[in-house]
Scaffold this motif. Structure first.
Motif, PDB file in Angstrom:
ATOM      1  N   ALA A  73       9.660  -5.953 -12.018  1.00 47.87           N
ATOM      2  CA  ALA A  73       8.346  -6.587 -12.163  1.00 47.87           C
ATOM      3  C   ALA A  73       7.834  -7.075 -10.814  1.00 47.87           C
ATOM      4  CB  ALA A  73       8.429  -7.743 -13.158  1.00 47.87           C
ATOM      5  N   ARG A  74       8.736  -7.571  -9.976  1.00 44.91           N
ATOM      6  CA  ARG A  74       8.337  -8.029  -8.643  1.00 44.91           C
ATOM      7  C   ARG A  74       7.978  -6.856  -7.739  1.00 44.91           C
ATOM      8  NH1 ARG A  74      12.897 -11.277  -9.044  1.00 44.91           N
ATOM      9  NH2 ARG A  74      14.035  -9.916  -7.640  1.00 44.91           N
ATOM     10  N   ARG A  75       8.743  -5.793  -7.811  1.00 41.24           N
ATOM     11  CA  ARG A  75       8.556  -4.655  -6.909  1.00 41.24           C
ATOM     12  C   ARG A  75       7.521  -3.663  -7.398  1.00 41.24           C
ATOM     13  NH1 ARG A  75      14.705  -3.061  -5.218  1.00 41.24           N
ATOM     14  NH2 ARG A  75      15.119  -4.942  -4.012  1.00 41.24           N
ATOM     15  N   GLY A  76       7.239  -3.637  -8.668  1.00 39.78           N
ATOM     16  CA  GLY A  76       6.334  -2.652  -9.232  1.00 39.78           C
ATOM     17  C   GLY A  76       7.113  -1.425  -9.668  1.00 39.78           C
ATOM     18  N   PRO A  77       6.413  -0.478 -10.279  1.00 35.90           N
ATOM     19  CA  PRO A  77       7.114   0.704 -10.806  1.00 35.90           C
ATOM     20  C   PRO A  77       7.685   1.566  -9.682  1.00 35.90           C
ATOM     21  CG  PRO A  77       4.743   0.982 -10.966  1.00 35.90           C
ATOM     22  CD  PRO A  77       4.983  -0.417 -10.509  1.00 35.90           C
ATOM     23  N   HIS A  78       8.819   2.186  -9.967  1.00 36.09           N
ATOM     24  CA  HIS A  78       9.477   3.068  -9.007  1.00 36.09           C
ATOM     25  C   HIS A  78       8.832   4.441  -9.072  1.00 36.09           C
ATOM     26  CE1 HIS A  78      12.567   4.975  -6.653  1.00 36.09           C
ATOM     27  NE2 HIS A  78      12.712   5.871  -7.608  1.00 36.09           N
ATOM     28  N   LEU A  79       8.411   4.952  -7.926  1.00 37.31           N
ATOM     29  CA  LEU A  79       7.848   6.292  -7.849  1.00 37.31           C
ATOM     30  C   LEU A  79       8.785   7.170  -7.049  1.00 37.31           C
ATOM     31  CD1 LEU A  79       4.115   5.530  -6.963  1.00 37.31           C
ATOM     32  CD2 LEU A  79       5.034   6.212  -9.165  1.00 37.31           C
ATOM     33  N   PRO A  80       9.366   8.189  -7.699  1.00 40.13           N
ATOM     34  CA  PRO A  80      10.198   9.106  -6.931  1.00 40.13           C
ATOM     35  C   PRO A  80       9.350   9.801  -5.866  1.00 40.13           C
ATOM     36  CG  PRO A  80      10.466   9.465  -9.285  1.00 40.13           C
ATOM     37  CD  PRO A  80       9.341   8.511  -9.107  1.00 40.13           C
ATOM     38  N   LEU A  81       9.945  10.091  -4.757  1.00 38.76           N
ATOM     39  CA  LEU A  81       9.225  10.670  -3.631  1.00 38.76           C
ATOM     40  C   LEU A  81       8.586  12.007  -3.999  1.00 38.76           C
ATOM     41  CD1 LEU A  81       8.482  10.280  -0.711  1.00 38.76           C
ATOM     42  CD2 LEU A  81      10.614  11.398  -0.062  1.00 38.76           C
ATOM     43  N   ASP A  82       9.267  12.803  -4.817  1.00 40.60           N
ATOM     44  CA  ASP A  82       8.738  14.111  -5.196  1.00 40.60           C
ATOM     45  C   ASP A  82       7.494  14.013  -6.068  1.00 40.60           C
ATOM     46  OD1 ASP A  82      10.824  15.198  -3.802  1.00 40.60           O
ATOM     47  OD2 ASP A  82      12.073  15.535  -5.576  1.00 40.60           O
ATOM     48  N   SER A  83       7.391  12.951  -6.872  1.00 40.27           N
ATOM     49  CA  SER A  83       6.251  12.838  -7.779  1.00 40.27           C
ATOM     50  C   SER A  83       5.103  12.035  -7.198  1.00 40.27           C
ATOM     51  CB  SER A  83       6.696  12.213  -9.104  1.00 40.27           C
ATOM     52  OG  SER A  83       7.052  10.868  -8.893  1.00 40.27           O
ATOM     53  N   ALA A  84       5.275  11.506  -6.004  1.00 41.21           N
ATOM     54  CA  ALA A  84       4.200  10.724  -5.382  1.00 41.21           C
ATOM     55  C   ALA A  84       3.084  11.643  -4.925  1.00 41.21           C
ATOM     56  CB  ALA A  84       4.749   9.927  -4.203  1.00 41.21           C
ATOM     57  N   GLU A  85       1.869  11.179  -5.043  1.00 40.41           N
ATOM     58  CA  GLU A  85       0.723  11.975  -4.608  1.00 40.41           C
ATOM     59  C   GLU A  85       0.675  12.005  -3.093  1.00 40.41           C
ATOM     60  OE1 GLU A  85      -2.851  10.474  -6.314  1.00 40.41           O
ATOM     61  OE2 GLU A  85      -2.000  10.401  -8.317  1.00 40.41           O
ATOM     62  N   GLU A  86      -0.106  12.940  -2.582  1.00 34.68           N
ATOM     63  CA  GLU A  86      -0.265  13.059  -1.132  1.00 34.68           C
ATOM     64  C   GLU A  86      -0.736  11.748  -0.526  1.00 34.68           C
ATOM     65  OE1 GLU A  86      -0.059  15.668   1.195  1.00 34.68           O
ATOM     66  OE2 GLU A  86       1.119  16.747  -0.286  1.00 34.68           O
ATOM     67  N   SER A  87      -1.722  11.118  -1.174  1.00 32.98           N
ATOM     68  CA  SER A  87      -2.292   9.895  -0.613  1.00 32.98           C
ATOM     69  C   SER A  87      -1.387   8.693  -0.833  1.00 32.98           C
ATOM     70  CB  SER A  87      -3.662   9.622  -1.244  1.00 32.98           C
ATOM     71  OG  SER A  87      -3.512   9.396  -2.628  1.00 32.98           O
ATOM     72  N   GLY A  88      -0.476   8.780  -1.770  1.00 26.15           N
ATOM     73  CA  GLY A  88       0.428   7.675  -2.038  1.00 26.15           C
ATOM     74  C   GLY A  88      -0.274   6.540  -2.755  1.00 26.15           C
ATOM     75  N   PRO A  89       0.476   5.515  -3.078  1.00 27.99           N
ATOM     76  CA  PRO A  89      -0.142   4.367  -3.743  1.00 27.99           C
ATOM     77  C   PRO A  89      -0.995   3.587  -2.739  1.00 27.99           C
ATOM     78  CG  PRO A  89       2.194   3.976  -3.366  1.00 27.99           C
ATOM     79  CD  PRO A  89       1.899   5.377  -2.932  1.00 27.99           C
ATOM     80  N   THR A  90      -2.286   3.663  -2.921  1.00 26.56           N
ATOM     81  CA  THR A  90      -3.190   3.037  -1.959  1.00 26.56           C
ATOM     82  C   THR A  90      -4.048   1.985  -2.632  1.00 26.56           C
ATOM     83  OG1 THR A  90      -4.909   4.674  -2.355  1.00 26.56           O
ATOM     84  CG2 THR A  90      -3.344   5.140  -0.589  1.00 26.56           C
ATOM     85  N   GLN A  91      -4.662   1.173  -1.810  1.00 26.64           N
ATOM     86  CA  GLN A  91      -5.609   0.179  -2.268  1.00 26.64           C
ATOM     87  C   GLN A  91      -6.908   0.426  -1.530  1.00 26.64           C
ATOM     88  OE1 GLN A  91      -3.934  -3.623  -1.432  1.00 26.64           O
ATOM     89  NE2 GLN A  91      -2.492  -3.549  -3.113  1.00 26.64           N
ATOM     90  N   PRO A  92      -8.018   0.095  -2.162  1.00 26.89           N
ATOM     91  CA  PRO A  92      -9.281   0.285  -1.456  1.00 26.89           C
ATOM     92  C   PRO A  92      -9.338  -0.643  -0.252  1.00 26.89           C
ATOM     93  CG  PRO A  92      -9.626  -0.877  -3.525  1.00 26.89           C
ATOM     94  CD  PRO A  92      -8.191  -0.435  -3.495  1.00 26.89           C
ATOM     95  N   PRO A  93     -10.022  -0.219   0.806  1.00 21.31           N
ATOM     96  CA  PRO A  93     -10.103  -1.069   1.989  1.00 21.31           C
ATOM     97  C   PRO A  93     -10.860  -2.350   1.694  1.00 21.31           C
ATOM     98  CG  PRO A  93     -11.593   0.793   2.176  1.00 21.31           C
ATOM     99  CD  PRO A  93     -10.780   1.012   0.939  1.00 21.31           C
ATOM    100  N   ARG A  94     -10.428  -3.432   2.333  1.00 15.92           N
ATOM    101  CA  ARG A  94     -11.045  -4.730   2.097  1.00 15.92           C
ATOM    102  C   ARG A  94     -11.827  -5.221   3.307  1.00 15.92           C
ATOM    103  NH1 ARG A  94      -5.947  -7.503  -0.892  1.00 15.92           N
ATOM    104  NH2 ARG A  94      -6.009  -6.184  -2.714  1.00 15.92           N
TER     105      ARG A  94
END
Length: 176
Positions: A73-94
């Motif tokens: 819960a603290r770290r967030g869901p685990h994403l295996p490297l093979d299933s990660a998208e090209e852009s990766g988990p991103t956030q909109p710029p602030r």
């Protein structure tokens, strides 16, 4: 050692079932059971001889599961490297939001005092027009007029419509 194996081995299927129900992931559940068994074996000497080995082992696995759930819960869901998208988990710029806020604060500082106080009392402090009129000791119509002029000046300043007039005072011009 044979006493330990005799007590622990029949519990493994039940532990796996419980771990799968807790974690909802069979691979993670198997790892959890293995960690629980390892902890039980290394701490076998700490077990009460008259205590129930089953409840003791379930308590170990339960505590490990809770720790893993909290950690995930603290770290967030685990994403295996093979299933990660090209852009990766991103956030909109602030940055743009911060720049807009900075521009608004600068524009607010350029307002005349009577307009700035009305804008702040109505927009930030959420006072009604009547309450602002009472606070400032002016009629409600004056509050509405100052608020309207102040908001318009802010809009133009943020949109880039502020020009310097004669004698160094700020003059607003409409950009078309």
């Amino acid at each position: 050692m044979s006493d330990m194996a005799r007590l622990l081995e029949p519990l493994i299927p039940s532990l796996r079932r419980y771990a799968r129900a807790m974690l909802r992931d069979s691979s993670a559940a198997d790892d959890l059971v293995q960690d629980g068994l390892e902890r039980a074996i290394t701490r076998w000497h700490q077990r009460r001889a008259d205590g129930d080995a089953r409840s003791w082992l379930f308590a170990i696995v339960h505590n490990l599961a809770i720790n893993r759930l909290r950690q995930s819960a603290r770290r967030g869901p685990h994403l295996p490297l093979d299933s990660a998208e090209e852009s990766g988990p991103t956030q909109p710029p602030r940055q743009e939001e911060g720049l807009r806020q900075r521009d608004l604060m600068r524009a607010l500082e350029t307002l005349p005092e009577e307009q700035r106080s009305v804008v702040l009392l109505v927009s930030v402090e959420d006072l009604s027009y009547a309450e602002v009129a009472h606070v400032l000791g002016v009629p409600v119509g004056t509050v509405m007029s100052r608020l309207s002029r102040g908001r318009e000046r802010l809009r133009l300043a943020v949109d880039g419509g502020v020009a310097s007039g004669p004698a160094g005072e700020a003059r607003l011009r409409r950009i078309k």
